[in-house]
Design an enzyme around this catalytic site. Structure first.
Site, PDB file in Angstrom:
ATOM      1  N   HIS B 141      39.844  46.918  34.696  1.00 11.25           N
ATOM      2  CA  HIS B 141      40.818  46.006  35.294  1.00 11.25           C
ATOM      3  C   HIS B 141      41.395  45.145  34.164  1.00 11.25           C
ATOM      4  O   HIS B 141      40.725  44.909  33.162  1.00 11.25           O
ATOM      5  CB  HIS B 141      40.073  45.129  36.301  1.00 11.25           C
ATOM      6  CG  HIS B 141      40.929  44.250  37.153  1.00 11.25           C
ATOM      7  ND1 HIS B 141      41.458  43.066  36.687  1.00 11.25           N
ATOM      8  CD2 HIS B 141      41.347  44.367  38.432  1.00 11.25           C
ATOM      9  CE1 HIS B 141      42.155  42.491  37.668  1.00 11.25           C
ATOM     10  NE2 HIS B 141      42.106  43.264  38.733  1.00 11.25           N
ATOM     11  N   ASP B 218      31.607  44.301  35.306  1.00  8.27           N
ATOM     12  CA  ASP B 218      32.523  43.642  36.240  1.00  8.27           C
ATOM     13  C   ASP B 218      32.169  44.124  37.645  1.00  8.27           C
ATOM     14  O   ASP B 218      32.437  45.267  38.010  1.00  8.27           O
ATOM     15  CB  ASP B 218      33.957  44.019  35.841  1.00  8.27           C
ATOM     16  CG  ASP B 218      35.006  43.684  36.895  1.00  8.27           C
ATOM     17  OD1 ASP B 218      34.633  43.196  37.988  1.00  8.27           O
ATOM     18  OD2 ASP B 218      36.196  43.918  36.621  1.00  8.27           O
ATOM     19  N   GLN B 221      34.161  44.778  42.516  1.00  4.90           N
ATOM     20  CA  GLN B 221      34.279  45.763  43.598  1.00  4.90           C
ATOM     21  C   GLN B 221      32.927  46.371  43.976  1.00  4.90           C
ATOM     22  O   GLN B 221      32.881  47.291  44.805  1.00  4.90           O
ATOM     23  CB  GLN B 221      35.243  46.891  43.192  1.00  4.90           C
ATOM     24  CG  GLN B 221      36.645  46.440  42.865  1.00  4.90           C
ATOM     25  CD  GLN B 221      37.377  45.856  44.050  1.00  4.90           C
ATOM     26  OE1 GLN B 221      36.938  45.964  45.197  1.00  4.90           O
ATOM     27  NE2 GLN B 221      38.512  45.216  43.800  1.00  4.90           N
ATOM     28  N   LYS B 244      36.284  38.464  47.750  1.00  3.96           N
ATOM     29  CA  LYS B 244      36.256  39.889  48.091  1.00  3.96           C
ATOM     30  C   LYS B 244      35.024  40.236  48.915  1.00  3.96           C
ATOM     31  O   LYS B 244      34.758  41.399  49.198  1.00  3.96           O
ATOM     32  CB  LYS B 244      36.273  40.737  46.814  1.00  3.96           C
ATOM     33  CG  LYS B 244      37.574  40.614  46.002  1.00  3.96           C
ATOM     34  CD  LYS B 244      37.561  41.586  44.847  1.00  3.96           C
ATOM     35  CE  LYS B 244      38.576  41.250  43.764  1.00  3.96           C
ATOM     36  NZ  LYS B 244      39.972  41.420  44.172  1.00  3.96           N
ATOM     37  N   CYS B 383      46.440  46.240  38.740  1.00  4.68           N
ATOM     38  CA  CYS B 383      45.923  45.632  37.499  1.00  4.68           C
ATOM     39  C   CYS B 383      45.203  46.642  36.623  1.00  4.68           C
ATOM     40  O   CYS B 383      44.246  46.311  35.916  1.00  4.68           O
ATOM     41  CB  CYS B 383      45.013  44.430  37.795  1.00  4.68           C
ATOM     42  SG  CYS B 383      45.847  43.092  38.630  1.00  4.68           S
TER      43      CYS B 383
END
Lengths: 140, 425
Positions: B141, B218, B221, B244, B383
């Protein structure tokens, strides 16, 4: 059966599938490319002027993008034939939506106006009214 | 037999916690040419961008403002004590949720992006220099990609990208080649927000640690839809965003191994992060407060903990099972529709999202048409512009699912995608 958005009326789809004046001019008076990086919309406008340099005599465009950007550029290419350069410079967003004949949702206005912006910026660069290094982008 | 019978919890009952899901939006596909309307049931499939917030979380945030709104760590008065305790305990809840040792390893940030920048500035600018390298992947991302790219420019460190295979997986041979003794940091996305790929973080952490490099995963998600244990993953840094995962916007978390966070200088200076200040010099507060300068997002932090409690009540294993069910179903149905190109790994091996393109239809046109059917998807580059360049497309449409989504909503998506395909045929 649903026919999708009002934005995608037959005229828009027709211009998208069968773009008018698509291609390049052999000897344009000016040519300019603009893009909306996040959409990937890219449009090149080639314009030929009369001897006085005041009236648009020929237009070709080419590029890639969504139906709204491509149909808008196609319709504009027809509209520009015979148009005074001054009139091109005065075209605003309302003129573009009026030409398209549909309501453009706020998030898609940048697509609709890209072709017009490319033509205007190309002309202004040609007249030394704009720095050629200023890239044409209609995204915020 | 319907796929619904495989639901791992009562989805319909859970939807009652999310009033927004009953909204009517968009146009009316039955009346083309009538212009935008407002009478189509919302089908919200943009959860990878942000999820909705259940009533218990909204109530928790509202209760803070209504009952004990006060600044933290400042006052002796009762409201400040209550707010401070709730805000501090929120760190404990987040720490427990991802298997961190305790609150000293959890820094509240604005979001995943800020967590990435915190490490890039506080560690990267100090530690990196010419001859060093940072290894990323082609599916990063922009939060990670742009951050390390720019830190690389400022420090002279080389920034490398692990190849993505045609199937949308990391080329681990390439990773083994790129990670060397000059590698200081491996920054990798846990679950790709574009391809849905679940990356082998443990394997990458082993590679990195063999070369004494740190690993930053990261988790934006991954944490929302699967059980994550940072110690099991073996990462040194990990980050994710509350919005999220049923939580508020404006709050996220950075996990960092205590000894590393301890050795790092602050990222932001100011109030709340200091112990003693004179005109000449200052000393810093203990972890994690050393990295939380100024008045923090108190209500959001408390709401973050409430979101975690909400998810834990359902159980992360069940949330993951639901995501898997929806992702595989969507993948299969879109494939069966024809004229649809789907990016990333197969349906039975991906996170809960599907990015795709319909032949002859630009992703933005597709998204506009789906909006008329009340369907919210994201269209664009998500992104990950360089990844899209590699895939040879400017934009994709992305449907991303969460615990309140249903099989019927995916059926609605697939039907509308078919309509869009036919409109442009």
């Amino acid at each position: 059966m649903g026919l999708g958005s009002d934005m995608y009326r037959q005229q828009i789809l027709d211009h998208y599938k069968n773009p008018r004046n698509y291609g390049e001019l052999e000897e344009p008076d000016f040519t300019h490319v603009g893009e909306n990086p996040s959409c990937g919309d890219t449009i090149q406008m080639d314009v030929g002027l009369d001897e006085a340099g005041e009236t648009i005599e020929s237009v070709r465009f080419n590029g890639d993008g969504c139906a709204i950007s491509m149909a808008s550029a196609s319709m504009l290419s027809e509209r520009l034939h015979g148009m005074a350069v001054e009139e091109l410079h005065e075209m605003d967003t309302d003129d573009v939506t009026e030409m398209l004949g549909v309501d453009i949702s706020p998030m898609r206005v940048k697509c609709a106006v890209l072709g017009r912006q490319v033509a205007q910026d190309g002309s202004k660069i040609h007249r030394d009214e704009l720095d050629p290094d200023d890239r044409t982008i209609t995204e915020e | 037999m319907g796929v619904q019978e495989q639901y791992s919890f009562d989805v319909e009952a859970l939807r009652a916690d999310f009033p927004v899901l009953d909204r009517k939006v968009g146009g009316d596909p039955e009346s083309p040419g009538e212009g935008p309307g407002d009478d189509t049931p919302l089908v919200y499939l943009d959860n990878a961008a942000t999820s909705h917030t259940p009533d218990p979380v909204v109530d928790t945030v509202a209760d803070y403002y209504r009952s004990y709104n006060a600044n933290v760590h400042r006052g002796i008065h009762q409201l400040s004590q209550e707010a401070s305790v709730a805000y501090e305990e929120a760190h404990d809840t987040v720490a427990d949720f991802v298997g961190a040792a305790g609150r000293e390893e959890i820094v509240f940030t604005k979001n995943t992006t800020e967590a990435m920048n915190l490490v890039a500035y506080a560690w990267g600018l100090e530690e990196l220099g010419p001859g060093d390298n940072v290894v990323l992947t082609e599916m990063e991302h922009h939060a990670s990609l742009v951050t390390w790219q720019q830190i690389g420019k400022r420090t002279g460190a080389d920034v490398r990208f692990v190849d993505v295979t045609d199937e949308g997986r990391l080329d681990m041979d390439d990773a083994a080649d790129l990670i060397d003794d000059d590698t200081q940091m491996v920054s990798v996305v846990h679950v790709s927000n574009t391809l849905g790929t679940i990356n082998p973080i443990g394997e990458l952490a082993d590679l990195a640690h063999d070369h004494d490099a740190y690993v930053f995963a990261d988790g934006a998600q991954s944490v929302p839809n699967r059980a994550v244990d940072v110690k099991e993953l073996g990462v040194d840094f990990f980050a994710f965003s509350a919005h999220k995962m049923c939580g508020p916007t404006g709050i996220g978390a950075l996990y960092g191994r205590e000894e590393i966070l301890d050795s790092m200088q602050p990222y932001l200076y100011g109030g709340d992060m200091i112990r003693r200040v004179s005109f000449e010099d200052s000393t810093w507060e203990d972890l994690p407060w050393k990295f939380e300068a100024g008045t923090p997002s108190i209500a959001q932090g408390i709401g973050f903990a409430a979101a975690i409690e909400y998810l834990e009540e359902i159980g992360m294993d069940r949330v993951e099972a639901h995501e898997d069910l929806l992702a595989e179903y969507a993948h299969d149905e879109l494939t069966a529709l024809g004229g649809v190109e789907i990016y990333g790994p197969p349906g039975d091996d991906r996170g809960g999202l599907v990015a795709f393109n319909v032949e002859g239809v630009h992703a933005h046109d597709l998204s506009s048409i789906l909006n008329d059917y009340g369907i919210a998807v994201r269209a664009g580059d998500h992104c990950t512009q360089p990844l899209h360049d590699e895939m040879g497309v400017a934009a994709t449409a992305r449907a991303s699912f969460y615990l309140y989504n249903t099989i019927e909503e995916i059926d609605a998506l697939v039907e509308a995608v078919g309509e869009a395909r036919d409109l442009f045929a």
